[in-house]
Design a protein around this motif. Structure first.
Motif, PDB file in Angstrom:
ATOM      1  N   LEU A 197       0.847  -1.195   0.000  1.00  0.00           N
ATOM      2  CA  LEU A 197       0.000   0.000   0.000  1.00  0.00           C
ATOM      3  C   LEU A 197       0.876   1.237   0.000  1.00  0.00           C
ATOM      4  O   LEU A 197       1.921   1.274   0.649  1.00  0.00           O
ATOM      5  CB  LEU A 197      -0.884   0.005   1.244  1.00  0.00           C
ATOM      6  CG  LEU A 197      -1.658  -1.290   1.517  1.00  0.00           C
ATOM      7  CD1 LEU A 197      -2.393  -1.179   2.841  1.00  0.00           C
ATOM      8  CD2 LEU A 197      -2.624  -1.575   0.379  1.00  0.00           C
ATOM      9  N   ASP A 198       0.415   2.268  -0.706  1.00  0.00           N
ATOM     10  CA  ASP A 198       1.182   3.500  -0.746  1.00  0.00           C
ATOM     11  C   ASP A 198       0.218   4.671  -0.820  1.00  0.00           C
ATOM     12  O   ASP A 198      -0.608   4.732  -1.731  1.00  0.00           O
ATOM     13  CB  ASP A 198       2.116   3.495  -1.974  1.00  0.00           C
ATOM     14  CG  ASP A 198       3.065   4.678  -1.950  1.00  0.00           C
ATOM     15  OD1 ASP A 198       3.391   5.146  -0.838  1.00  0.00           O
ATOM     16  OD2 ASP A 198       3.459   5.140  -3.028  1.00  0.00           O
TER      17      ASP A 198
ATOM     18  N   TRP B  16      -1.872   5.807   1.744  1.00  0.00           N
ATOM     19  CA  TRP B  16      -2.978   5.826   2.704  1.00  0.00           C
ATOM     20  C   TRP B  16      -2.439   5.990   4.116  1.00  0.00           C
ATOM     21  O   TRP B  16      -1.376   5.449   4.449  1.00  0.00           O
ATOM     22  CB  TRP B  16      -3.760   4.497   2.662  1.00  0.00           C
ATOM     23  CG  TRP B  16      -4.677   4.356   1.494  1.00  0.00           C
ATOM     24  CD1 TRP B  16      -5.215   5.359   0.754  1.00  0.00           C
ATOM     25  CD2 TRP B  16      -5.174   3.132   0.935  1.00  0.00           C
ATOM     26  NE1 TRP B  16      -6.012   4.837  -0.242  1.00  0.00           N
ATOM     27  CE2 TRP B  16      -6.001   3.473  -0.146  1.00  0.00           C
ATOM     28  CE3 TRP B  16      -5.007   1.784   1.252  1.00  0.00           C
ATOM     29  CZ2 TRP B  16      -6.662   2.514  -0.918  1.00  0.00           C
ATOM     30  CZ3 TRP B  16      -5.661   0.834   0.484  1.00  0.00           C
ATOM     31  CH2 TRP B  16      -6.487   1.194  -0.596  1.00  0.00           C
TER      32      TRP B  16
ATOM     33  N   HIS C 148     -10.350   0.983   3.850  1.00  0.00           N
ATOM     34  CA  HIS C 148     -10.348   0.434   2.497  1.00  0.00           C
ATOM     35  C   HIS C 148     -10.123  -1.081   2.513  1.00  0.00           C
ATOM     36  O   HIS C 148     -10.714  -1.815   1.718  1.00  0.00           O
ATOM     37  CB  HIS C 148      -9.277   1.115   1.643  1.00  0.00           C
ATOM     38  CG  HIS C 148      -9.573   2.557   1.352  1.00  0.00           C
ATOM     39  ND1 HIS C 148     -10.790   2.976   0.863  1.00  0.00           N
ATOM     40  CD2 HIS C 148      -8.815   3.684   1.474  1.00  0.00           C
ATOM     41  CE1 HIS C 148     -10.775   4.297   0.697  1.00  0.00           C
ATOM     42  NE2 HIS C 148      -9.589   4.752   1.064  1.00  0.00           N
TER      43      HIS C 148
END
Lengths: 80, 80
Positions: B46-47, B49, B57
């Protein structure tokens, strides 16, 4: 006693299932998900082994039955 | 940031893949393995958030994309 085994594609191996999911998520607006790797997860119920025996047998079960060593790697954990 | 997602057949649902593995193990001499459940395991990169956004999410991604809620259940964990 229970054991958990994770089997994942080696990091050097392409993971088309993971890629497909990542593209699907991007098209749903989740562009923040930069990469997805899909693996398998097993829960084994064990009965009659000591922790040491379980450790030894799980090493073999993971390596020889649950994993394709050419493209996958594993780790396991004895729980409870 | 990374997330791990586990997707497993609900405990009330038959798991033919797990059963097949359990029988195979029994025939190899591992009768101490009383039950096997097979699930899926996902590693997401993930990037962009925050942890709170990721939490929100991932709940949706797990429920609506990675899991078939009729027969499967999930849990996830944000790591790093």
């Amino acid at each position: 006693m229970k054991a958990h085994v994770w089997v994942l594609p080696k990091s050097t191996v392409l993971d088309p299932q993971g890629k497909t999911i990542q593209h699907a998520l991007a098209s749903l607006g989740y562009a923040a998900v930069k990469d997805v790797r899909q693996g398998k997860f097993f829960v084994l119920d064990l009965d009659g082994w000591t922790r040491e025996e379980a450790q030894k047998h799980l090493e073999r079960i993971s390596r020889e039955v649950l994993t394709n060593p050419v493209i996958e790697e594993y780790r396991f954990e004895i729980v409870e």
